[in-house]
Design an enzyme around this catalytic site. Structure first.
Site, mmCIF file in Angstrom:
data_model
loop_
_atom_site.group_PDB
_atom_site.id
_atom_site.type_symbol
_atom_site.label_atom_id
_atom_site.label_comp_id
_atom_site.label_asym_id
_atom_site.label_seq_id
_atom_site.Cartn_x
_atom_site.Cartn_y
_atom_site.Cartn_z
ATOM 1 N N CYS A 10 0.835 -1.193 0.000
ATOM 2 C CA CYS A 10 0.000 0.000 0.000
ATOM 3 C C CYS A 10 0.873 1.246 0.000
ATOM 4 O O CYS A 10 2.082 1.168 0.167
ATOM 5 C CB CYS A 10 -0.862 0.045 1.260
ATOM 6 S SG CYS A 10 -1.836 -1.436 1.505
ATOM 7 N N GLY A 39 -0.611 1.115 -5.152
ATOM 8 C CA GLY A 39 -1.897 0.467 -4.944
ATOM 9 C C GLY A 39 -2.973 1.040 -5.828
ATOM 10 O O GLY A 39 -3.175 2.252 -5.843
ATOM 11 N N ASN A 122 0.576 0.269 5.881
ATOM 12 C CA ASN A 122 1.293 -0.393 4.791
ATOM 13 C C ASN A 122 2.135 -1.502 5.410
ATOM 14 O O ASN A 122 3.031 -1.222 6.204
ATOM 15 C CB ASN A 122 2.194 0.614 4.072
ATOM 16 C CG ASN A 122 3.070 -0.032 2.999
ATOM 17 O OD1 ASN A 122 4.057 0.542 2.582
ATOM 18 N ND2 ASN A 122 2.727 -1.211 2.541
ATOM 19 N N GLY A 123 1.813 -2.733 5.063
ATOM 20 C CA GLY A 123 2.581 -3.845 5.586
ATOM 21 C C GLY A 123 1.715 -5.053 5.824
ATOM 22 O O GLY A 123 0.602 -5.142 5.310
ATOM 23 N N CYS A 264 13.118 -3.807 2.928
ATOM 24 C CA CYS A 264 12.715 -4.709 1.841
ATOM 25 C C CYS A 264 13.511 -4.406 0.568
ATOM 26 O O CYS A 264 13.480 -3.277 0.065
ATOM 27 C CB CYS A 264 11.230 -4.513 1.581
ATOM 28 S SG CYS A 264 10.654 -5.258 0.060
ATOM 29 N N TYR A 270 11.630 -3.251 -7.574
ATOM 30 C CA TYR A 270 10.412 -3.108 -8.364
ATOM 31 C C TYR A 270 9.415 -2.079 -7.833
ATOM 32 O O TYR A 270 8.842 -1.316 -8.601
ATOM 33 C CB TYR A 270 9.703 -4.470 -8.438
ATOM 34 C CG TYR A 270 8.321 -4.409 -9.049
ATOM 35 C CD1 TYR A 270 8.157 -4.264 -10.420
ATOM 36 C CD2 TYR A 270 7.181 -4.473 -8.253
ATOM 37 C CE1 TYR A 270 6.887 -4.193 -10.985
ATOM 38 C CE2 TYR A 270 5.905 -4.408 -8.815
ATOM 39 C CZ TYR A 270 5.767 -4.266 -10.174
ATOM 40 O OH TYR A 270 4.522 -4.187 -10.726
ATOM 41 N N SER A 311 9.156 -1.237 -15.973
ATOM 42 C CA SER A 311 9.984 -1.594 -14.818
ATOM 43 C C SER A 311 11.437 -1.898 -15.175
ATOM 44 O O SER A 311 12.315 -1.788 -14.320
ATOM 45 C CB SER A 311 9.359 -2.776 -14.082
ATOM 46 O OG SER A 311 9.086 -3.814 -15.011
ATOM 47 N N ASP A 373 14.596 -6.914 -17.606
ATOM 48 C CA ASP A 373 13.429 -6.669 -16.749
ATOM 49 C C ASP A 373 13.865 -6.703 -15.294
ATOM 50 O O ASP A 373 14.965 -7.162 -14.972
ATOM 51 C CB ASP A 373 12.330 -7.709 -17.015
ATOM 52 C CG ASP A 373 10.940 -7.172 -16.634
ATOM 53 O OD1 ASP A 373 10.856 -6.022 -16.150
ATOM 54 O OD2 ASP A 373 9.948 -7.893 -16.826
ATOM 55 N N ASP A 374 12.980 -6.214 -14.421
ATOM 56 C CA ASP A 374 13.344 -6.155 -13.002
ATOM 57 C C ASP A 374 13.322 -7.521 -12.334
ATOM 58 O O ASP A 374 14.162 -7.846 -11.509
ATOM 59 C CB ASP A 374 12.411 -5.204 -12.252
ATOM 60 C CG ASP A 374 10.978 -5.696 -12.274
ATOM 61 O OD1 ASP A 374 10.378 -5.694 -13.360
ATOM 62 O OD2 ASP A 374 10.465 -6.121 -11.226
ATOM 63 N N CYS A 410 6.688 -13.681 0.042
ATOM 64 C CA CYS A 410 6.900 -12.559 0.957
ATOM 65 C C CYS A 410 5.766 -12.568 1.974
ATOM 66 O O CYS A 410 4.606 -12.682 1.608
ATOM 67 C CB CYS A 410 6.896 -11.238 0.196
ATOM 68 S SG CYS A 410 6.973 -9.816 1.312
ATOM 69 N N CYS A 461 15.943 -7.147 4.236
ATOM 70 C CA CYS A 461 15.141 -8.364 4.231
ATOM 71 C C CYS A 461 15.324 -9.012 2.862
ATOM 72 O O CYS A 461 14.958 -8.425 1.842
ATOM 73 C CB CYS A 461 13.666 -8.089 4.484
ATOM 74 S SG CYS A 461 12.688 -9.618 4.376
ATOM 75 N N CYS A 464 12.506 -13.225 0.235
ATOM 76 C CA CYS A 464 11.973 -13.782 -1.018
ATOM 77 C C CYS A 464 13.075 -14.394 -1.886
ATOM 78 O O CYS A 464 12.796 -15.165 -2.800
ATOM 79 C CB CYS A 464 11.189 -12.717 -1.790
ATOM 80 S SG CYS A 464 12.174 -11.286 -2.257
#
Ligand code: AMP
Length: 488
Positions: A10, A39, A122-123, A264, A270, A311, A373-374, A410, A461, A464
């Site tokens: 978000c 978002g 957000n989270g 993150c 991205y 991206s 690409d990302d 994630c 972090c 992922c």
């Protein structure tokens, strides 16, 4: 794991204008517009009139709320005029499957004994189900599926106990595990909070509002502050609570002094806008370095380097710069096509894809093409793109990816699918190359990513990418003990 998956990715904002006759809803609307990439499912604004937080938790200002499904420009029209007050918060929510309902849209507004609270989150709270069950046993009632409501209950309980929002937030930080950047209204007081390890970004600054009313702003990304012609002061620190007092004076409380953070990496890869500065790093710079590093790690003889828009753009510029191969676009994106609309027939769907992205046949025919690409998530986008470039006559197609393979889900707010759906969790790089029908594929290394971000690995972090998470997630490997996290 389904718990808490309702909050997801978000964008959040909080603004307090000094002049009580000024309207915070207008700068919040523009700030949300600039955070729209975070978002597109729903948007909401809550406002209140006050003396920019006289600090009185029991203030009697009425909180106005407008929220709806869709883009910021679709949700707010005439209803913007209903949002009176010089203090407010805003929220945009990312699209996910299954939870696309208005009742999950934010800000969440709840009544409590001494007034009203509004929260924009957000989270993703990892222990939300456990906390929800405990709260239900105490007889507390829930209206939505969001983990934000769990957070609100814990906060109100603390507020009842201490009659002080700061002590209540310290309690929230001790009990709630997961990622949360928050903007809140406690009656007419604006408060910003960032979780102890800073998973999600949150920064603060100053703006000049209507009629030169000065104000304080908190936003997920610094671009929101730029849009308002404001000045970004700094990031809200992990474990910090900032309360805005009268006259837009603010006071900071540092609760958690974790040595290590868990920013993150996917924000840099991205999610965030390239023109945002996150925790002191301009995202554009990070992506440029990633592109350069990719060229060093995975060189290949080719005629052109092209991004997969949008991206892949900054990565491709970096790759072209370091490899001295010409940057030439293989695709042009139609700016006027928004979210990919779902059409029932396959043929119509293919037309929609071509409408969004058109191959410049002359740029790729008989060429050896590097496509940048990302990231690759399921692999569907890359497969389709490679096929289109081949059909346009490319001699060779080489994929270069600005992130290491995404192998694990994630749990902290990025909408990644389950392990089974992540192509890199069950296939080797060679297998991925042949599934996507590329001549070669090169992913950035984890070391390359850490170098490009320019922070120690202990402050990032990488869940992922490694499947090792900085906090306890049921059924997953946790590396919290090796890190100095959650210290109060
Ligand atoms: P896929 O087709 O599943 O491999 O999707 C990869 C593409 O989706 C990449 O081009 C990314 O730019 C984009 N992407 C990566 N992560 C996300 C995300 N969490 N939500 C939406 N799009 C994403």
């Amino acid at each position: 794991m389904q718990q808490g998956r309702v909050s997801e990715m978000c964008g959040i904002v909080g603004i307090a204008l000094e002049d009580v006759s000024a309207r915070a809803a207008i700068p919040i609307f523009y700030a949300l517009y600039s955070l729209q990439h975070r978002g597109q499912e729903s948007a909401g604004i809550a406002t209140v009139s006050g003396t920019a937080g006289a600090g009185s938790v029991g203030g009697s200002g009425e909180i106005h709320l407008e929220r709806g499904m869709g883009l910021v420009s679709e949700v707010f029209r005439e209803n913007l005029s209903k949002l009176k007050g010089n203090i407010g918060i805003g929220h945009v929510r990312y699209s996910t499957t299954g939870a696309s309902t208005l009742k999950n849209a934010e800000p969440l507004v709840v009544d409590y004994r001494d007034g009203r609270i509004a929260i924009a989150h957000n989270g993703n709270i990892v222990n939300a189900s456990q906390l929800r069950n405990e709260l239900k046993k105490e007889g507390r009632i829930f209206h939505s599926e969001t983990d934000t409501e769990v957070l609100a209950h814990i906060f109100v309980k603390g507020l009842m106990k201490h009659n002080d929002p700061i002590s209540a937030l310290e309690e929230v930080m001790r009990r709630v595990i997961g990622s949360y950047s928050l903007t809140m209204l406690v009656n007419d007081t604006l408060i910003a909070v960032r979780d102890p390890v800073g998973f999600r970004p949150l920064c603060m600054g100053f703006i000049e509002g209507e009629k030169d009313a000065n104000g304080v702003i908190f936003a997920s990304e610094s671009t929101a502050i730029d849009t308002l012609g404001g000045i970004t002061l700094r990031d809200v620190r992990p474990g910090e609570v900032i309360i805005v007092r009268e006259g837009c004076e603010y006071e900071s409380f540092q609760f958690c002094k974790a040595t290590n953070k868990a920013h993150c990496v996917f924000e840099y890869i991205y999610f965030a806008r390239p023109d945002s500065v996150l925790d002191g790093r301009l995202v554009y710079d990070v992506r440029l370095k990633i592109g350069e590093r990719l060229a060093e790690e995975h060189p290949v003889d080719a005629d052109i380097v092209s991004p997969i828009p949008d991206s892949g753009v900054t990565f491709a510029i970096g790759y072209a710069k370091r490899s001295s191969i010409d940057y030439i676009e293989a695709f042009i994106k139609n700016r006027y096509v928004g979210r990919t609309f779902i059409m029932p027939e396959r043929e119509a769907r293919e037309t929609a894809v071509r409408l969004k992205l058109n191959v410049v046949r002359e740029n790729v025919a008989s060429k050896r093409v590097i496509l940048v690409d990302d990231s690759i998530v399921r692999g569907t986008t890359s497969k389709r793109i490679v096929e289109r470039v081949r059909r346009a006559g490319a001699k060779e197609v080489h994929l270069r990816i600005g992130s290491p393979p995404i192998k694990a889900p994630c749990y902290f707010g990025i909408d990644t699918p389950t392990r089974e759906e992540l192509i890199a969790s069950s296939h080797s790089i060679n297998e991925i190359c042949s599934i996507l029908n590329a001549d070669s594929i090169g992913y950035l290394s984890i070391e390359g990513l850490i170098d490009a971000i320019g922070m120690p690995a202990e402050n990032l972090c990488l869940g992922c990418l490694t499947g090792k998470y900085p906090v306890e997630v049921p059924g997953e490997e946790c590396i919290a003990k090796q890190l100095k996290l959650w210290q109060f």
